[in-house]
Design a protein around this motif. Structure first.
Motif, short mmCIF file in Angstrom:
data_model
loop_
_atom_site.label_atom_id
_atom_site.label_comp_id
_atom_site.label_asym_id
_atom_site.label_seq_id
_atom_site.Cartn_x
_atom_site.Cartn_y
_atom_site.Cartn_z
N SER A 13 -8.47 -4.55 -12.47
CA SER A 13 -7.59 -4.37 -11.28
C SER A 13 -7.66 -5.52 -10.37
O SER A 13 -6.76 -5.72 -9.69
CB SER A 13 -8.09 -2.92 -10.46
OG SER A 13 -9.37 -2.90 -10.57
N TYR A 16 -5.12 -8.11 -11.64
CA TYR A 16 -3.73 -7.42 -11.71
C TYR A 16 -2.87 -7.97 -10.44
O TYR A 16 -3.22 -7.74 -9.53
CB TYR A 16 -3.61 -5.87 -11.82
CG TYR A 16 -2.50 -5.19 -11.37
CD1 TYR A 16 -2.03 -4.50 -10.47
CD2 TYR A 16 -1.64 -5.42 -12.55
CE1 TYR A 16 -0.96 -4.04 -10.19
CE2 TYR A 16 -0.39 -4.84 -12.45
CZ TYR A 16 -0.06 -4.08 -11.28
OH TYR A 16 1.21 -3.47 -10.83
N VAL A 18 0.03 -8.10 -8.06
CA VAL A 18 0.97 -7.13 -7.70
C VAL A 18 2.43 -7.71 -7.78
O VAL A 18 2.65 -8.79 -7.25
CB VAL A 18 0.79 -6.49 -6.17
CG1 VAL A 18 1.66 -5.39 -5.69
CG2 VAL A 18 -0.81 -6.17 -5.88
N TYR A 58 0.02 -10.30 5.39
CA TYR A 58 -0.98 -9.50 4.55
C TYR A 58 -2.25 -9.58 4.95
O TYR A 58 -3.02 -8.66 5.16
CB TYR A 58 -0.90 -9.99 2.97
CG TYR A 58 -1.74 -9.01 1.89
CD1 TYR A 58 -1.52 -7.74 2.11
CD2 TYR A 58 -2.59 -9.65 0.94
CE1 TYR A 58 -2.47 -7.03 1.42
CE2 TYR A 58 -3.33 -8.82 0.11
CZ TYR A 58 -3.10 -7.52 0.26
OH TYR A 58 -4.14 -6.64 -0.51
N THR A 82 -2.47 1.90 1.51
CA THR A 82 -3.43 1.03 0.79
C THR A 82 -3.17 -0.18 0.68
O THR A 82 -2.27 -0.82 1.08
CB THR A 82 -3.25 1.43 -0.95
OG1 THR A 82 -2.05 1.03 -1.33
CG2 THR A 82 -3.19 3.26 -1.13
N ASP A 83 -3.99 -1.10 0.16
CA ASP A 83 -4.08 -2.40 0.40
C ASP A 83 -2.61 -3.03 -0.68
O ASP A 83 -2.05 -3.97 -0.16
CB ASP A 83 -5.09 -3.26 -0.38
CG ASP A 83 -6.37 -3.28 0.42
OD1 ASP A 83 -6.25 -2.31 1.55
OD2 ASP A 83 -7.57 -3.73 0.29
N ALA A 84 -2.57 -2.26 -1.72
CA ALA A 84 -1.34 -2.79 -2.46
C ALA A 84 -0.13 -2.41 -1.53
O ALA A 84 1.02 -3.31 -1.89
CB ALA A 84 -1.17 -1.98 -3.62
N GLU A 85 0.25 -1.37 -1.14
CA GLU A 85 1.31 -0.98 -0.04
C GLU A 85 1.58 -2.18 1.03
O GLU A 85 2.48 -2.61 1.36
CB GLU A 85 1.09 0.48 0.38
CG GLU A 85 1.33 1.45 -0.62
CD GLU A 85 1.01 2.97 0.11
OE1 GLU A 85 1.53 3.82 -0.72
OE2 GLU A 85 0.12 3.09 0.95
N GLU A 87 0.60 -5.10 0.86
CA GLU A 87 1.06 -6.34 0.33
C GLU A 87 2.52 -6.04 0.14
O GLU A 87 3.37 -6.92 0.35
CB GLU A 87 0.49 -6.61 -1.18
CG GLU A 87 0.72 -7.99 -1.49
CD GLU A 87 -0.23 -8.38 -2.55
OE1 GLU A 87 -1.04 -7.61 -3.17
OE2 GLU A 87 -0.23 -9.63 -2.96
N GLN A 88 3.01 -4.92 -0.58
CA GLN A 88 4.63 -4.78 -0.57
C GLN A 88 5.20 -4.80 0.73
O GLN A 88 6.32 -5.47 0.73
CB GLN A 88 4.92 -3.56 -1.35
CG GLN A 88 4.27 -2.91 -2.56
CD GLN A 88 5.20 -3.96 -3.50
OE1 GLN A 88 6.12 -4.32 -3.34
NE2 GLN A 88 4.52 -4.23 -4.75
#
Ligand code: HEC
Length: 98
Positions: A13, A16, A18, A58, A82-85, A87-88
């Motif tokens: 993970s 990975y 994004v 970010y 979330t961190d991934a969100e 980043e998006q």
């Protein structure tokens, strides 16, 4: 064995990368519009965030989330993502023309 699998999962993970999902970025960015204006083009005293660099935005959002940076609103708002969100969202605003 269980620990090994968990370690492997963590490694995967982390490595990975994004990928940018334009639709998700747009959807998530709508929650910012009430304060930062449509596409981040603020016309009030709230900072203008359209076209802000992806990496810097970010990092700023993570800093708000981790309490390294404080403000009146932001640290509360970013906790819902979330961190991934985040980043998006940062990708999305970086692609908006200033
Ligand atoms: C409730 C109003 C509100 C909402 C919603 C909001 N912001 Fe903010 N934002 C602010 C304010 C006010 C500041 C100035 C710092 C502070 O007081 O928190 C700020 C600061 C920022 C900054 C730092 C700008 C700089 O140049 O220092 C960034 C980046 C940012 N917001 C991004 C976002 C993103 C992305 C969203 C949506 C996920 C969002 N904000 C949602 C009010 C808001």
């Amino acid at each position: 064995m269980k620990k090994f699998i968990i370690a492997l999962f963590c490694l995967c993970s982390f490595s990975y990368a994004v990928e940018y999902d334009a639709l998700q970025g747009k959807m998530l960015s709508l929650s910012c519009a009430s304060c930062h204006g449509t596409d981040g083009k603020s016309t009030t005293i709230t900072p203008y965030i359209a076209g802000m660099g992806k990496t810097i935005m970010y990092q700023t959002l993570l800093d708000y989330k981790n309490g390294k940076r404080t403000g009146t609103m932001m640290q509360k708002h970013v906790k819902g993502f979330t961190d991934a969100e985040l980043e998006q969202i940062s990708y999305y605003f970086s692609k908006v023309e200033r």
